[in-house]
Design a protein around this motif. Structure first.
Motif: not given
Length: 300
Positions: A228-237, A268-283
């Protein structure tokens, strides 16, 4: 027109028709396995369009190729071609044939969408009150108690599913579980922006619009795991907003509900939250902060 010319044209038309039919059948192999009753209807329509499109394409390209190869002007012949006035019969033919084809395509497409019971985007709904059978030849109307109702929450960027008939109350998950050969009604709700629920193997897609609860129905017919995918662009992640759809036997589905209903809800594990925590502040970039990971009984 000579008999020999007529026979050649008939032979060419038959050959093009056979190639077109072969292409139409080959079109079924271009998609994922047919996992819903609706997918059979959609694939039949696509095969029809490929067959018709191939016939038109080969006919036009063949005519152009013949003209280029055998109807060329002599070298250094810069004179104008013969001045030919309009041919009423020819103009009627090349007007009636495209008109008939368009009406044929429209009528067949409408028949397919009517079987799928799609009301159209202005209604923001896919009601599906008529269930397409597995062989797409019969349509029956399921009873209300035979429809499995599941609440779907979409947010930036996660899917969350709520099942009302767990043995110990409501069950929630981030992986969509469905009973096979059972009519499914998803009640779609967006908590923030426009999302799109798209399951390629089912050939069904529906926009999830903020401020609207949208009923969306289909019938799984093949056990397995699908995407199942999100077919609409809904933001960064938005590309991370994916999950599995598990179609299982009704018995396995009820067992899963029973097991999940006694499980303690956890984040639950959430890829968007995980990537944000690792990359957003660093960049140090400006972006929408993902919603908190869903707290559910079961996560994939």
């Amino acid at each position: 027109m000579k008999l020999r010319t007529i026979l050649i044209l008939v032979g060419v038309a038959i050959a093009i028709a056979l190639i077109s039919l072969w292409m139409g059948q080959a079109a079924y192999t271009w998609f994922p396995p047919q996992a819903s009753a609706e997918s059979i209807l959609v694939d039949n329509l696509f095969s029809f369009l490929v067959t018709l499109g191939t016939f038109i394409f080969l006919g036009v390209v063949g005519t152009l190729t013949y003209s280029v190869l055998f109807q060329r002007a002599e070298k250094y012949d810069l004179s104008d071609g013969p001045h030919i006035e309009g041919n009423v019969k020819l103009e009627i033919i090349w007007t009636v044939i495209p008109f008939a084809l368009v009406i044929w395509i429209a009528a067949y497409s409408y028949q397919i969408y009517d079987q799928m019971s799609i009301l159209g985007p202005m209604e923001h709904a896919h009601h599906g009150s008529m269930m397409a059978s597995a062989n797409a030849d019969e349509v029956s109307k399921p009873k209300a108690e035979e429809i499995e109702k599941i609440q779907v929450l979409a947010r930036q960027w996660a899917w969350e599913f709520h099942y009302a008939n767990g043995t110990n109350g409501e069950v929630s998950s981030t992986e969509l579980h469905l009973p096979n050969n059972r009519r499914i009604k998803l009640v779609l709700h967006s908590e923030d922006v426009l999302h799109g629920l798209f399951i390629p193997a089912f050939r069904v897609k529906q926009d999830v619009i903020p401020g609207h609860d949208i009923d969306f129905e289909f019938t799984p017919i093949r056990e397995g795991k699908y995407r199942l995918r999100d077919s609409q662009y809904s933001g960064t992640y938005f590309a991370a907003m994916q999950t599995d759809v598990v179609v299982e036997s009704p018995e396995a589905y009820q067992k899963w509900l029973a097991d999940a209903s006694i499980a303690t809800p956890v984040a639950a594990y959430n890829r968007a939250s995980n990537e944000y925590a690792k990359r957003a502040n660093a960049n140090n970039w400006a972006t929408v902060i993902p919603a908190a990971p869903p707290v559910v009984n079961y996560s994939n």
